[in-house]
Enzyme design. Structure first.
Site, PDB file in Angstrom:
ATOM      1  N   LYS A   1      10.097   9.446  11.166  1.00  0.00           N
ATOM      2  CA  LYS A   1       8.843   9.071  10.516  1.00  0.00           C
ATOM      3  C   LYS A   1       8.544   7.605  10.791  1.00  0.00           C
ATOM      4  O   LYS A   1       9.444   6.764  10.794  1.00  0.00           O
ATOM      5  CB  LYS A   1       8.926   9.276   9.000  1.00  0.00           C
ATOM      6  CG  LYS A   1       9.126  10.711   8.576  1.00  0.00           C
ATOM      7  CD  LYS A   1       9.349  10.810   7.082  1.00  0.00           C
ATOM      8  CE  LYS A   1       9.636  12.239   6.654  1.00  0.00           C
ATOM      9  NZ  LYS A   1      10.044  12.336   5.253  1.00  0.00           N
TER      10      LYS A   1
ATOM     11  N   HIS B   1      13.779  12.438   0.826  1.00  0.00           N
ATOM     12  CA  HIS B   1      13.585  13.609   1.668  1.00  0.00           C
ATOM     13  C   HIS B   1      14.280  13.429   3.013  1.00  0.00           C
ATOM     14  O   HIS B   1      14.366  12.318   3.535  1.00  0.00           O
ATOM     15  CB  HIS B   1      12.088  13.859   1.885  1.00  0.00           C
ATOM     16  CG  HIS B   1      11.351  14.134   0.615  1.00  0.00           C
ATOM     17  ND1 HIS B   1      10.017  13.820   0.448  1.00  0.00           N
ATOM     18  CD2 HIS B   1      11.753  14.697  -0.561  1.00  0.00           C
ATOM     19  CE1 HIS B   1       9.635  14.177  -0.778  1.00  0.00           C
ATOM     20  NE2 HIS B   1      10.677  14.707  -1.401  1.00  0.00           N
TER      21      HIS B   1
ATOM     22  N   TYR C   1       1.978   8.676   7.316  1.00  0.00           N
ATOM     23  CA  TYR C   1       3.215   9.018   8.009  1.00  0.00           C
ATOM     24  C   TYR C   1       2.871   9.569   9.394  1.00  0.00           C
ATOM     25  O   TYR C   1       2.098  10.519   9.489  1.00  0.00           O
ATOM     26  CB  TYR C   1       3.980  10.139   7.311  1.00  0.00           C
ATOM     27  CG  TYR C   1       4.124  10.113   5.819  1.00  0.00           C
ATOM     28  CD1 TYR C   1       5.383  10.037   5.232  1.00  0.00           C
ATOM     29  CD2 TYR C   1       3.023  10.245   4.973  1.00  0.00           C
ATOM     30  CE1 TYR C   1       5.547  10.076   3.855  1.00  0.00           C
ATOM     31  CE2 TYR C   1       3.175  10.277   3.589  1.00  0.00           C
ATOM     32  CZ  TYR C   1       4.446  10.200   3.045  1.00  0.00           C
ATOM     33  OH  TYR C   1       4.590  10.239   1.675  1.00  0.00           O
TER      34      TYR C   1
END
Length: 197
Positions: A72, A62, A132
């Site tokens: 992230k 992603h 995350y």
């Protein structure tokens, strides 16, 4: 906390100290000063995400449009997983390369994935949890994916584990097919510099 830059420039592995005793264990997996010292700017935390995956689940690859994209900071509070950072920045010296880090609830390592890089992982155990910390909120119109089974990437999924993918990830384009939506290295460098200023 020890920081180590990965082979993909801008991505870091963080190893915190753990404090086990007869009651259990204490650890601080995210420390903003350590991230600032390694990365060169403060990480804004706009959203936290939590996923639970059965063994073999692959999530990713992603990424999001730059700017603003989404940095992230990920760690695994339960179970174990193989976390993979992929350089998808067109023009980068390491374009198409990846690095993998094992994250688990024993060592409590974490990985920082800066804006513009691809991110994926595979759960190595049932009931594996991933946390995350995200620098921006979820933006569905700016989110993209690359097929994690793309043979040109050759991601290090263990051959002994049957992969489990969502229909969306399975239908995602290969790296070569995604060239028109990939971030450029120059745009990413400019964005990182803006964050540091």
């Amino acid at each position: 906390m020890h920081a180590r830059e990965l082979a993909i420039a801008g991505a870091f592995e963080f190893t915190p100290r753990t404090f086990p005793d007869d009651r259990g264990m204490f650890v601080s997996p995210y420390q903003s000063d350590a991230v600032f010292e390694a990365v060169g700017h403060r990480m804004t935390v706009a959203q936290t995400n939590h996923s639970v995956s059965r063994r073999g689940t692959i999530r990713g690859v992603h990424f999001a449009d730059v700017p603003p994209s989404q940095a992230k900071y990920v760690y695994c509070p339960r179970g174990a997983l193989l976390d993979v950072v992929v350089d998808i920045r067109v023009g980068s010296p390491t374009f198409g390369q990846w690095e993998a880090v094992r994250l688990d609830a024993v060592e409590c390592k974490a990985v920082y994935v800066p804006e513009g890089l691809g991110h994926a992982f595979i759960a190595l155990e049932d009931d594996t949890a991933m946390n995350y910390l995200c620098s921006t909120p979820y933006n569905p119109t700016g989110e993209h994916g690359i097929n994690p089974m793309d043979p040109a990437l050759g991601l290090p999924w263990p051959a002994s584990i049957e992969p489990v993918l969502s229909p969306k990830d399975l239908a995602a384009p290969t790296l070569a097919e995604a060239t028109d939506i990939l971030p450029t290295y120059s745009d990413c460098l400019a964005f990182y510099e803006k964050l540091r200023s």
